[in-house]
Design an enzyme around this catalytic site. Structure first.
Site, short mmCIF file in Angstrom:
data_model
loop_
_atom_site.label_atom_id
_atom_site.label_comp_id
_atom_site.label_asym_id
_atom_site.label_seq_id
_atom_site.Cartn_x
_atom_site.Cartn_y
_atom_site.Cartn_z
N THR A 181 0.87 -1.18 0.00
CA THR A 181 0.00 0.00 0.00
C THR A 181 0.91 1.23 0.00
O THR A 181 2.06 1.16 0.41
CB THR A 181 -0.88 0.04 1.26
OG1 THR A 181 -0.02 0.09 2.39
CG2 THR A 181 -1.76 -1.18 1.37
N GLU A 327 -5.68 -3.92 -0.97
CA GLU A 327 -5.96 -5.07 -0.11
C GLU A 327 -6.96 -6.03 -0.74
O GLU A 327 -7.23 -7.11 -0.21
CB GLU A 327 -6.49 -4.61 1.26
CG GLU A 327 -5.44 -3.94 2.13
CD GLU A 327 -5.29 -2.45 1.87
OE1 GLU A 327 -5.75 -1.97 0.81
OE2 GLU A 327 -4.71 -1.76 2.73
N LYS A 436 -15.27 16.86 10.00
CA LYS A 436 -16.19 16.68 11.14
C LYS A 436 -16.53 18.06 11.69
O LYS A 436 -15.75 18.67 12.39
CB LYS A 436 -15.53 15.83 12.22
CG LYS A 436 -15.34 14.41 11.76
CD LYS A 436 -14.50 13.58 12.70
CE LYS A 436 -13.79 12.49 11.93
NZ LYS A 436 -12.51 12.88 11.35
N TRP A 441 -20.88 15.04 9.96
CA TRP A 441 -19.89 14.75 8.92
C TRP A 441 -20.22 15.48 7.63
O TRP A 441 -21.36 15.50 7.19
CB TRP A 441 -19.86 13.26 8.61
CG TRP A 441 -19.12 12.45 9.62
CD1 TRP A 441 -18.36 12.92 10.66
CD2 TRP A 441 -19.09 11.03 9.71
NE1 TRP A 441 -17.84 11.86 11.36
CE2 TRP A 441 -18.27 10.70 10.81
CE3 TRP A 441 -19.65 10.00 8.96
CZ2 TRP A 441 -18.01 9.38 11.17
CZ3 TRP A 441 -19.40 8.68 9.31
CH2 TRP A 441 -18.58 8.38 10.42
#
Ligand code: ADP
Length: 540
Positions: A181, A327, A436, A441
């Site tokens: 990654t 992944e 936030k 959100w």
């Protein structure tokens, strides 16, 4: 009762051999660093991939050992994609855009003894060579220059061929490929793909509801082979015998469009930043390239702005949208319109297409928030968790990251999403990119997409900035199109048509370019650093 089927492992070997037998004449085209084209037949590719496997075996490659590549998208890289795993090795694709310190870390962590490298990337290798211990370095000499001491010629290495070579016995669970990654947080982490995962992923992405690959296609992966398996396209295309076109190091819009037009590309794949440039080139020169009508353009890796999807289709191309992760192998979802949605009007259709799509067969998804598993109602937001046969169950030698998996065996993606009753997943943000504000959100992705639908805006990225009262508030960094004009006020008015007032960015700043990550995505971490001392009294 026991099943009476053969115990036949899913490995890459029969995929490679099938292509050579059934589609020997299908071409594989690569753009060399000097821009000229290299082309050969699938039969040549198979012969050379097998020869690479044989050469690695003679050189003493152990089962499960990593062989690193430092290469652009080209036919030699494709040979490594198959030759290494079919010899029992693990093809470890090094991301050539990473800083040398990360490459050093990855090589020392995965411990390959061999490296296959494009000659044009030798200067990069020079920068970390002294910090790693490789036994042999095989150079693919696109420029036919001379070789420095200590380096081996790739062609000479595989030249003896594969007479008498026998594939090693492989189990489907054996390691075949490896990718790290990008390490936006912490050290890069390695995912090791099994043969089985790559085969099942190839089958899954080839389905009509996904990419609809077939041997009649001509596929150009722009997405790098050094990151996330070029979305698995090279494996699937060999499995089916499709023509492949590799752009090498030339990723500018004009070079890509030239290749599409000259080679008859029917499907191409890359991140939105690539297609934003392509649409701009087409807008500037609509009649210059004779593209295959309906050429599919798959965008993924970061959110697809609606304006981009419209822009592609304005030029007779078909926009496709997918979602995935290193992944996974890596595709997890693809947008495919259900029959009942055919009735949507054009605006609604494009808006719907900005969703990341339906989970692929064999990929299970759930949304989890503080209250537990959230319903698929299109409203309940939470972290996306996934499981399936081509999703990593752990990282390679990284016990400290075991908390990315839940106790009941799901992978925590770090993406915040909703899923609606029809199963369409919509990504609101990466956890770390959410704004936030006062306990609520705000999705940076939705604001960015709306900004990029403004005719004057080329690119936009929204980041959270600390705020004394609201905890965080959004700041939008905007790049205007060449010669276009817009003010912060006009952009806010544009957003106000779609969003509640408290969603609107408190600051809109104009910048020359948005920094990119090693895989071409907007690099918000750099923007956050740049604006970390932002004073809200300066806000527009
Ligand atoms: P990195 O971006 O850190 O290099 P990956 O290439 O594995 O790592 O990227 C995976 C992430 O990319 C996903 O978790 C998601 O946040 C983002 N992503 C992938 N596809 C899309 C998409 N179609 N829309 C929005 N975000 C996406």
């Amino acid at each position: 009762m026991h099943a009476t089927m053969m115990d036949y492992p899913l490995t890459l070997v029969p995929l490679l051999e099938r292509a050579g037998k059934l589609f020997p004449d299908t071409e594989i085209v690569s753009r060399r660093p000097d821009k000229s084209l290299h082309r050969y037949r699938t039969a040549d590719f198979c012969r050379r991939a097998r020869a690479l496997a044989a050469a690695l075996q003679r050189a003493g490659l152990a089962k499960g050992e990593a062989v690193a590549t430092l290469m652009w998208n080209n036919s030699a890289h494709l040979e490594a994609y198959f030759g290494v795993p079919c010899a029992g090795g693990v093809v470890l694709t090094l991301n050539l855009r990473l800083p040398p310190a990360d490459l050093t870390y990855i090589v020392n962590h995965a411990k390959p003894r061999f490296l296959i490298i494009d000659d044009v990337l030798l200067p990069l290798y020079e920068q970390f060579k002294k910090d790693v211990a490789l036994d042999r370095v095989f150079v693919v000499r696109w420029n036919k220059g001379s070789l420095a001491d200590g380096l081996s010629d790739y062609d000479s290495f595989i030249e003896p061929g594969s007479d008498g070579f026998v594939y090693p016995a492989l189990a489907e669970g054996d390691a075949a490929g490896m990718c790290y990654t990008s390490g936006t947080t912490g050290k890069p982490k390695g995912v090791v793909y099994s043969h089985r995962a790559l085969v099942l992923h190839s089958l899954a992405i080839s389905l009509p509801d996904v990419h609809a690959f077939s041997h009649r296609e001509c596929v150009m992966p722009v997405v790098p082979m050094f990151h996330a398996n070029a979305w698995g396209h090279p494996f699937a295309c060999v499995m089916l015998g499709a023509k492949q076109v590799f752009p090498g190091p030339h990723l500018d819009a004009e070079s890509l469009l030239d290749l599409c037009a000259n080679e008859g590309v029917t499907l191409t794949a890359g991140v939105p930043t690539v297609w934003l440039a392509v649409v701009q080139a087409l807008d500037a020169n609509p009649t210059r390239w004779r593209l295959k009508p309906g050429m599919r353009v798959l965008t993924g890796g970061s959110a697809a702005p609606e304006g981009l999807l419209r822009g592609l289709e304005r030029h007779g191309l078909k926009a496709m949208h997918g979602w995935g992760m290193t992944e996974m192998a890596p595709v997890g979802a693809l947008y495919s319109r259900k029959l009942k949605l055919d009735a949507l009007d054009t605006d609604a259709r494009y808006r719907h297409l900005t969703r990341q799509g339906l989970p692929l067969p064999l990929v299970e998804m759930r949304v989890v928030n503080d209250a537990g598993e959230a319903p698929w109602d299109g409203e309940s937001m939470g972290e996306l968790q996934v499981r399936g046969p081509f999703i990593a169950g752990r990282y390679h030698n990284a016990p400290e990251a075991a908390d990315r998996w839940t106790g009941d065996g799901w992978f925590k993606t770090g993406d915040v999403v909703t899923i609606d009753a029809d199963g369409y997943m919509k990504l609101a943000d990466r956890t770390k990119d959410l704004v936030k504000s006062g306990g609520e959100w705000i999705s940076s992705v939705e604001l960015e997409n709306a900004l990029m639908s403004h005719p004057a805006v080329a690119e936009a990225a929204v980041i959270a900035i600390q705020h004394p009262k609201w905890q965080e508030r959004p700041l939008a960094a905007v790049v205007l199109k060449k010669d276009a004009q817009a003010t912060a006020e006009s952009l806010r008015a544009h957003l106000a048509e779609r969003f509640a007032k408290w969603w609107l960015p408190d600051a809109i700043v104009f910048i020359d370019a948005i920094p990119r990550t090693s895989t071409g995505k907007f690099q918000k971490a750099v923007l956050r650093e740049r604006f970390k001392d932002w004073q809200w009294d300066k806000a527009v």
